[in-house]
Scaffold this motif. Sequence first.
Motif, short mmCIF file in Angstrom:
data_model
loop_
_atom_site.label_atom_id
_atom_site.label_comp_id
_atom_site.label_asym_id
_atom_site.label_seq_id
_atom_site.Cartn_x
_atom_site.Cartn_y
_atom_site.Cartn_z
N LYS A 165 0.83 -1.21 0.00
CA LYS A 165 0.00 0.00 0.00
C LYS A 165 0.86 1.26 0.00
N ARG A 166 1.92 1.27 0.80
CA ARG A 166 2.80 2.44 0.87
C ARG A 166 3.55 2.64 -0.45
N ALA A 167 3.98 1.56 -1.07
CA ALA A 167 4.66 1.67 -2.36
C ALA A 167 3.73 2.28 -3.40
N ILE A 168 2.47 1.88 -3.37
CA ILE A 168 1.48 2.45 -4.29
C ILE A 168 1.30 3.94 -4.01
N GLU A 169 1.17 4.30 -2.73
CA GLU A 169 1.03 5.72 -2.34
C GLU A 169 2.21 6.56 -2.85
N LEU A 170 3.39 5.96 -2.83
CA LEU A 170 4.60 6.67 -3.26
C LEU A 170 4.73 6.72 -4.78
N GLY A 171 3.86 6.02 -5.47
CA GLY A 171 3.90 6.01 -6.92
C GLY A 171 4.93 5.07 -7.52
N LEU A 172 5.39 4.12 -6.73
CA LEU A 172 6.37 3.16 -7.25
C LEU A 172 5.72 2.24 -8.26
N LYS A 173 6.49 1.82 -9.23
CA LYS A 173 6.00 0.90 -10.27
C LYS A 173 6.12 -0.56 -9.84
N GLU A 174 7.02 -0.81 -8.88
CA GLU A 174 7.19 -2.18 -8.40
C GLU A 174 7.69 -2.16 -6.97
N VAL A 175 7.50 -3.29 -6.32
CA VAL A 175 8.05 -3.52 -4.99
C VAL A 175 8.58 -4.94 -4.98
N MET A 176 9.74 -5.12 -4.39
CA MET A 176 10.39 -6.43 -4.35
C MET A 176 10.59 -6.84 -2.90
N PHE A 177 10.04 -7.98 -2.54
CA PHE A 177 10.26 -8.52 -1.20
C PHE A 177 11.41 -9.51 -1.23
N THR A 178 12.32 -9.35 -0.29
CA THR A 178 13.46 -10.26 -0.17
C THR A 178 13.61 -10.63 1.31
N ASP A 179 12.62 -11.34 1.80
CA ASP A 179 12.64 -11.72 3.21
C ASP A 179 13.73 -12.75 3.47
N HIS A 180 14.18 -12.78 4.73
CA HIS A 180 15.30 -13.62 5.14
C HIS A 180 14.97 -15.11 5.16
N ASP A 228 19.62 -22.95 9.86
CA ASP A 228 20.59 -23.19 10.93
C ASP A 228 21.21 -21.91 11.48
N TYR A 229 20.41 -20.86 11.60
CA TYR A 229 20.92 -19.64 12.20
C TYR A 229 21.26 -19.93 13.66
N PRO A 230 22.41 -19.50 14.16
CA PRO A 230 22.88 -19.95 15.48
C PRO A 230 22.14 -19.40 16.69
N SER A 231 21.24 -18.45 16.51
CA SER A 231 20.53 -17.88 17.65
C SER A 231 19.05 -18.26 17.58
N ASP A 232 18.48 -18.53 18.74
CA ASP A 232 17.04 -18.81 18.81
C ASP A 232 16.23 -17.54 19.09
N GLU A 233 16.92 -16.42 19.29
CA GLU A 233 16.23 -15.16 19.61
C GLU A 233 15.39 -14.66 18.43
N ILE A 234 15.88 -14.88 17.22
CA ILE A 234 15.16 -14.46 16.01
C ILE A 234 15.10 -15.65 15.07
N CYS A 235 13.93 -15.89 14.52
CA CYS A 235 13.77 -16.96 13.54
C CYS A 235 13.89 -16.36 12.15
N PHE A 236 14.87 -16.81 11.41
CA PHE A 236 15.09 -16.33 10.05
C PHE A 236 14.68 -17.36 9.02
N GLU A 237 13.75 -18.24 9.38
CA GLU A 237 13.27 -19.22 8.41
C GLU A 237 11.85 -18.86 8.02
N ILE A 238 11.66 -18.63 6.74
CA ILE A 238 10.36 -18.26 6.20
C ILE A 238 9.46 -19.49 6.11
N ASN A 239 8.19 -19.28 6.40
CA ASN A 239 7.20 -20.29 6.02
C ASN A 239 7.01 -20.09 4.52
#
Length: 151
Positions: free
Chosen positions: A26-41, A45-56
């Motif tokens: 929605k914000r990308a559209i408001e800004l008038g962008l032609k595209e948005v690219m998601f590159t989630d982490h 085997d990330y060594p910390s359990d504090e943050i999960c960096f595995e995508i469903n």
Amino acid sequence: MNIITDHHVHSEFSGDCNTPIDDVVKRAIELGLKEVMFTDHQDFDYPSDEICFEINIEEYVEKIKKLREKYKEIDILMGIEIGYQPDLNDKINNLLNSHPFDFVICSIHAWNDIELDTGDLFKGKTQEEGYREYFENLKYCVEHFDNCDVY
């Protein structure tokens, strides 16, 4: 014509972000962008359990598909940011080859149970030794992994 876009956008699918993916579109559209690219982490085997960096990944792919159907006025691209570790090369390639990613970022966030953003890379080493180890790992990555668009 110049197209302004950002190919390094995270959403609630990344463990280090809580912004709903719909809000980003929605914000990308408001800004008038032609595209948005998601590159989630995706860091296996990330060594910390504090943050999960595995995508469903199935949920991620389905959500991008639904967003593309809902918002026709903007191109919504599905990327991923892979946390590369040499011993995970096959697992990473299997993931990347099984989904239609538009863009793949290869990053080195950790290896050998060391998180790079905590300073653990330098424990028991000189600064030069720590950086040398990092650049040797980066060199290995570039020489042995080419299933990405950018390092």
